[in-house]
Motif scaffolding. Structure first.
Motif, PDB file in Angstrom:
ATOM      1  N   VAL A 193       1.095  -1.618  -0.190  1.00 41.89           N
ATOM      2  CA  VAL A 193       0.434   0.023  -0.295  1.00 41.89           C
ATOM      3  C   VAL A 193       0.788   1.496  -0.014  1.00 41.89           C
ATOM      4  CG1 VAL A 193      -1.952  -0.940   1.140  1.00 41.89           C
ATOM      5  CG2 VAL A 193      -0.557  -0.252   2.218  1.00 41.89           C
ATOM      6  N   PHE A 194       1.875   0.833   0.899  1.00 41.12           N
ATOM      7  CA  PHE A 194       3.191   2.227   0.703  1.00 41.12           C
ATOM      8  C   PHE A 194       3.859   2.593  -0.760  1.00 41.12           C
ATOM      9  CE2 PHE A 194       1.313   2.477   5.113  1.00 41.12           C
ATOM     10  CZ  PHE A 194       1.281   3.957   4.662  1.00 41.12           C
ATOM     11  N   GLN A 195       3.664   1.278  -2.168  1.00 39.97           N
ATOM     12  CA  GLN A 195       4.527   1.925  -3.209  1.00 39.97           C
ATOM     13  C   GLN A 195       3.967   2.809  -3.334  1.00 39.97           C
ATOM     14  OE1 GLN A 195       3.824  -1.993  -4.847  1.00 39.97           O
ATOM     15  NE2 GLN A 195       5.489  -2.371  -4.416  1.00 39.97           N
ATOM     16  N   SER A 196       5.502   3.484  -4.575  1.00 40.34           N
ATOM     17  CA  SER A 196       4.926   4.542  -5.592  1.00 40.34           C
ATOM     18  C   SER A 196       3.487   4.650  -6.256  1.00 40.34           C
ATOM     19  CB  SER A 196       6.302   5.405  -5.817  1.00 40.34           C
ATOM     20  OG  SER A 196       6.790   5.891  -4.676  1.00 40.34           O
ATOM     21  N   ARG A 197       3.702   3.254  -6.463  1.00 36.15           N
ATOM     22  CA  ARG A 197       2.524   2.883  -7.621  1.00 36.15           C
ATOM     23  C   ARG A 197       2.157   1.290  -7.102  1.00 36.15           C
ATOM     24  NH1 ARG A 197       5.105   4.836 -13.619  1.00 36.15           N
ATOM     25  NH2 ARG A 197       4.659   6.710 -13.676  1.00 36.15           N
ATOM     26  N   PRO A 198       1.254   1.192  -6.260  1.00 35.59           N
ATOM     27  CA  PRO A 198       0.847  -0.253  -5.751  1.00 35.59           C
ATOM     28  C   PRO A 198       0.499  -0.934  -6.268  1.00 35.59           C
ATOM     29  CG  PRO A 198      -0.538   1.644  -4.917  1.00 35.59           C
ATOM     30  CD  PRO A 198       0.354   2.400  -5.826  1.00 35.59           C
ATOM     31  N   LEU A 199       1.383  -2.053  -6.482  1.00 35.40           N
ATOM     32  CA  LEU A 199       0.938  -3.284  -7.302  1.00 35.40           C
ATOM     33  C   LEU A 199      -0.710  -4.123  -7.717  1.00 35.40           C
ATOM     34  CD1 LEU A 199       1.874  -5.371  -9.238  1.00 35.40           C
ATOM     35  CD2 LEU A 199       2.501  -7.035  -7.370  1.00 35.40           C
ATOM     36  N   LEU A 200      -1.288  -3.444  -6.096  1.00 33.50           N
ATOM     37  CA  LEU A 200      -2.856  -4.104  -5.953  1.00 33.50           C
ATOM     38  C   LEU A 200      -3.620  -2.714  -5.720  1.00 33.50           C
ATOM     39  CD1 LEU A 200      -2.426  -6.793  -4.116  1.00 33.50           C
ATOM     40  CD2 LEU A 200      -3.015  -6.905  -6.632  1.00 33.50           C
ATOM     41  N   PRO A 201      -4.308  -1.880  -6.940  1.00 39.96           N
ATOM     42  CA  PRO A 201      -4.911  -0.565  -6.669  1.00 39.96           C
ATOM     43  C   PRO A 201      -5.493  -0.616  -5.213  1.00 39.96           C
ATOM     44  CG  PRO A 201      -5.198  -0.961  -9.223  1.00 39.96           C
ATOM     45  CD  PRO A 201      -3.894  -2.548  -8.706  1.00 39.96           C
ATOM     46  N   HIS A 202      -6.018   0.653  -4.690  1.00 33.39           N
ATOM     47  CA  HIS A 202      -6.918   0.222  -3.401  1.00 33.39           C
ATOM     48  C   HIS A 202      -8.085  -0.055  -3.930  1.00 33.39           C
ATOM     49  CE1 HIS A 202      -8.251   1.085   0.301  1.00 33.39           C
ATOM     50  NE2 HIS A 202      -8.421   2.518   0.169  1.00 33.39           N
ATOM     51  N   LYS A 203      -8.593   1.034  -4.843  1.00 30.40           N
ATOM     52  CA  LYS A 203     -10.361   0.521  -5.838  1.00 30.40           C
ATOM     53  C   LYS A 203     -10.478  -0.914  -5.887  1.00 30.40           C
ATOM     54  CE  LYS A 203      -9.361   1.434 -10.794  1.00 30.40           C
ATOM     55  NZ  LYS A 203     -10.001   2.320 -11.348  1.00 30.40           N
ATOM     56  N   TRP A 204      -9.102  -1.254  -5.896  1.00 35.06           N
ATOM     57  CA  TRP A 204      -9.659  -2.882  -5.744  1.00 35.06           C
ATOM     58  C   TRP A 204      -9.733  -3.732  -5.020  1.00 35.06           C
ATOM     59  CZ3 TRP A 204      -5.280  -5.533 -10.334  1.00 35.06           C
ATOM     60  CH2 TRP A 204      -5.551  -4.782 -11.361  1.00 35.06           C
ATOM     61  N   MET A 205      -8.816  -3.857  -4.125  1.00 32.78           N
ATOM     62  CA  MET A 205      -8.828  -4.788  -2.628  1.00 32.78           C
ATOM     63  C   MET A 205     -10.244  -3.892  -2.329  1.00 32.78           C
ATOM     64  SD  MET A 205      -5.839  -5.831  -2.485  1.00 32.78           S
ATOM     65  CE  MET A 205      -6.399  -6.087  -4.210  1.00 32.78           C
ATOM     66  N   LEU A 206     -10.802  -2.637  -2.166  1.00 38.88           N
ATOM     67  CA  LEU A 206     -11.902  -2.343  -1.391  1.00 38.88           C
ATOM     68  C   LEU A 206     -13.038  -3.101  -1.906  1.00 38.88           C
ATOM     69  CD1 LEU A 206     -11.759   1.663  -1.703  1.00 38.88           C
ATOM     70  CD2 LEU A 206     -12.006   0.121   0.686  1.00 38.88           C
ATOM     71  N   MET A 207     -13.558  -3.507  -3.749  1.00 42.52           N
ATOM     72  CA  MET A 207     -14.148  -4.581  -3.756  1.00 42.52           C
ATOM     73  C   MET A 207     -14.004  -5.468  -3.379  1.00 42.52           C
ATOM     74  SD  MET A 207     -13.995  -2.945  -8.177  1.00 42.52           S
ATOM     75  CE  MET A 207     -14.790  -4.186  -8.574  1.00 42.52           C
TER      76      MET A 207
END
Length: 759
Positions: free
Chosen positions: A285-299
């Motif tokens: 989650v603290f990567q400059s460009r997260p490998l797993l986007p936050h919106k995907w995780m919320l879904m």
């Protein structure tokens, strides 16, 4: 030409300095994280033998580490309020050197045997005195070094949170390397010295960081704050939200770990897997460009919550892959969603240390709830579903779709709750149907919560309420038929279950049966007279045969020591005139076995039985040498013999307590670990011969189980007729299996052998 070359010549030193700064600070944070998270399994494994290998030791350790992490973060926050750059550097280096003087790691001499009660608080004191100072110094490094980095004026200093990802990469690698590399290869003694050497290296790296800070252009706290002049200070509500978002996954970490480790083994391999995933979420989650986007995780988060509901309703811990994989995958997604919210709402660099204090405080709150408060409050592992439900509140606020439909949702949910729970208050076909279809009922409501989140984008409180209903249904219609009591202690959760028709009372720890007693005959009449030993202890099984063989060989009353009480079954294996002494670590287990409304073995066969309470490695060692004809080691921590009772040193204690022609029986039945070569190996290391028994009884329906048993003695004549029995095979030590000692064990190897045998 000179006008072109000259600017490059001026930029080169600055570029080299920036690379050096980034390299040294990243290395220091990385090494600090390696040490911080490798000391947890290392020192906890050193402590385990003091408390019977209980998984609760790890839970209490996590509470200690999270609490000290908060103290370290608060210390770093306070230190960075000092505008003078020299003072923080000097103070922290002095602290590190003082901590180094206490190494190598060791258990404080004042902490010998644990008390009769209050194990958790005793453990917290042991951790504090033994490793408090070095861990406190390590805990401060991450926020402190990031704050120093901000003041160096490096181009990346405006958003230094990428260093937090570097820290968690180190933590992640440390935890994974422990069970897969360090534990199988190195002894505890070697691991300890490697850790001490790493601590010395870290001091040098942090000293280098301090020098680079002091040689950087002066950039005071005021200047740092001026760079973030447009950033608003976090409000109290925001800080409380950070604490909540950190507390839920932290508590879930302990709850998930307890859930899965109870049914396999109290071993670092199973502890570090959830913790590694937990740290991996911070990395991602603290990567400059997260490998797993936050919106995907919320879904995916509501889907993961529904998955946990199904797993809890199904109760499928008999399947190792389902236990380890399903729960941890769902935990990973839930933690990613929570930590992603923290990363999304992180403050400007000038508020960095305060942000980390809030995170560590939340982590401590979650740990205290799951590791200390819940075991004293609930008689079952209620913290797991509670935290899963609270995870729904970690979602951000949302604009609901089809608001006209959703506004009626509360009335619909109340009606649904009444309709689904009402049958539990009655008896009959409808109630039976709900019990038989509990997975579908609870699962359907859990899926409804997921659909609310995905299709309607419903508010988090509606999702939360729906999840609570689903989890309540899983509890109201339990998988265990006829549960009559649940008892929780430091050592786990015990359930006493009555089978349909009241034919058997069964004692369970997790999903492992510890004993059972028949209360009704097949014709429905009550059983009277002396109870017959069943489950693993029936007369035709390995333990029963061993007792009979030693009794016939001696041709006189036996003197027996039994490590582990269970339901008290072995009390009825004794014959008149014999002396049987029991050793048990968990008083709640003894209380359950003594109560005749649940089990009659002790009340019928040994009413005056007074087990020795405490860890058998400590209490049994005090017994006189050469006293026992037979020693039965049956001390389970759910489905695993505590590792410290299956080492070369433990077997030496057993051997010393044996009479000249005595024998040691080790019960090693296990769904997930192949312990037979381990026991044969530790016996061989003590110059004992071993015979192995493993035969399927084929009578599980009558609660007469197959058993894996190893009997060890000095000579074949000492085990009587077992030495020539076709059911018992004399077995030599396997050269490929390294002997387990107090300084070395390899749980991964035992797991691999069991999986290989199952192919």
């Amino acid at each position: 030409m000179d006008s072109i070359v000259q600017p490059a010549a001026k930029e080169q030193p600055s570029s080299s300095r920036n690379r050096l700064l980034l390299t040294v600070y990243t290395a220091a944070i990385f090494v600090s994280a390696l040490l911080l998270f490798s000391v947890q399994p290392l020192f906890t494994k050193m402590v385990l033998p003091r408390l019977g290998g209980s998984p609760a030791v790890w839970s209490v350790a996590m509470v200690f580490f999270q609490s000290l992490l908060l103290a370290g973060y608060a210390y770093a926050h306070f230190l960075m309020q000092i505008r003078n750059r020299i003072i923080p550097v000097v103070v922290h280096l002095v602290l590190l050197i003082a901590a180094f003087a206490t190494l190598p790691l060791g258990i404080a001499g004042a902490f010998g045997e644990p008390p009769g009660s209050g194990y958790a608080f005793w453990l917290l004191g042991l951790f504090a005195v033994s490793i408090g100072l070095p861990f406190f110094a390590l805990a401060a490094n991450n926020p402190l070094l990031q704050a120093w980095f901000v003041r160096t004026g490096h181009p990346d200093a405006r958003d230094p949170y990428f260093l937090y990802a570097s820290s968690n990469i180190g933590s992640f690698l440390a935890l994974l390397s422990y069970p897969f590399l360090l534990e199988p290869i190195f002894t505890l003694h070697t691991q300890n010295w490697l850790w001490t050497g790493g601590y010395a290296l870290l001091i040098l790296l942090i000293a280098a960081c301090g020098v680079l800070l002091l040689r950087s252009p002066r950039l005071t706290l005021v200047a740092v704050q001026a760079e973030d002049a447009n950033a608003l200070a976090p409000s109290l509500v925001t800080r409380l939200r950070w604490i909540f978002l950190a507390a839920v996954p932290s508590g879930l970490l302990i709850a998930v770990t307890a859930h899965i480790s109870t049914d396999v083994a109290a071993a670092p391999l199973l502890w570090v897997l959830p913790l590694s995933l937990y740290l991996l979420t911070w990395v991602l989650v603290f990567q400059s460009r997260p490998l797993l986007p936050h919106k995907w995780m919320l879904m995916l988060q509501p889907v993961a919550i529904a998955g946990v509901i199904l797993l809890l309703a199904f109760g499928g811990e008999q399947n190792l892959l389902l236990t380890l994989g399903g729960h941890q995958l769902c935990f990973f997604v839930i933690a990613m969603a929570c930590h992603g919210e923290l990363a999304r709402t992180r403050p400007a660099a000038s508020y960095l240390t305060g942000f980390y204090v809030a995170l560590s405080f939340g982590g401590m709150v979650g740990g205290l709830f799951a590791g200390l408060l819940a075991p004293f409050t609930f008689s079952w592992i209620a913290e797991y579903p509670i935290l899963v439900a609270l995870a729904a509140l970690c979602r951000p606020s949302a604009d609901e779709r089809l608001a006209g439909l959703v506004k009626w949702y509360w009335l619909v949910l109340i009606a649904l709750a009444v309709a689904l729970t009402a049958p539990s208050w009655t008896t009959g076909d409808l109630s039976t149907w709900f019990e038989d279809h509990r997975v579908w009922v609870a699962g359907a409501v859990g899926v409804l919560a997921a659909l609310l989140a995905l299709a309607l984008n419903a508010g988090r409180w509606k999702i939360f309420a729906t999840v609570v209903l689903a989890l309540a249904l899983a509890r109201i219609y339990p998988a265990d038929e006829g549960r009559i009591v649940t008892v929780r202690s430091f050592f786990g959760v015990h359930k006493i279950v009555v089978t349909p028709g009241g034919y058997f009372h069964v004692l369970m720890h997790g999903t492992t049966i510890h004993g059972a007693e028949r209360f009704r005959n097949n014709d429905g009449t009550p059983v009277t007279g002396r109870p017959e030993p069943i489950t693993y202890y029936h007369k035709d099984g390995g333990i029963g045969q061993a007792i009979t063989a030693i009794r016939e060989r001696k041709a006189a009353p036996l003197k027996v020591a039994a490590i582990g009480v269970g339901s008290g079954t072995l009390a009825c294996a004794a014959e008149p005139g014999e002396s049987w002494k029991f050793f048990e670590i968990d008083q709640s287990m003894v209380d359950a076995a003594r109560d005749p409304k649940y089990f009659r073995y002790i009340s019928s066969c040994a009413p005056d039985l007074k087990p020795v309470i405490g860890d058998a490695r400590l209490t049994f060692a005090k017994e006189p040498d050469g006293a026992y004809d037979l020693i039965i080691v049956d001390a389970y921590s759910s489905d695993a013999i505590p590792i410290h009772l299956a080492t070369e040193e433990a077997m030496k204690i057993y051997k010393d307590k044996l009479a000249p022609h005595g024998a040691v029986v080790m019960h090693v039945s296990n769904r997930h670990l192949d312990l037979e070569p381990v026991v044969v190996g530790i016996a061989d290391a003590n110059d004992l011969k071993s015979w192995v028994y493993n035969e399927d009884s084929g009578r599980d329906a009558d609660y007469i189980f197959s058993t894996d048993v190893v009997i060890s003695a000095r000579e074949g004549a000492d085990v009587g007729k077992l030495a020539t029995s076709k059911q018992w095979e004399e077995t030599d030590a396997d050269d490929k299996v390294r002997v387990w000692t107090d300084d070395y064990s390899n749980i991964l190897g035992a797991l691999y052998r069991r999986l290989k045998d199952g192919e």
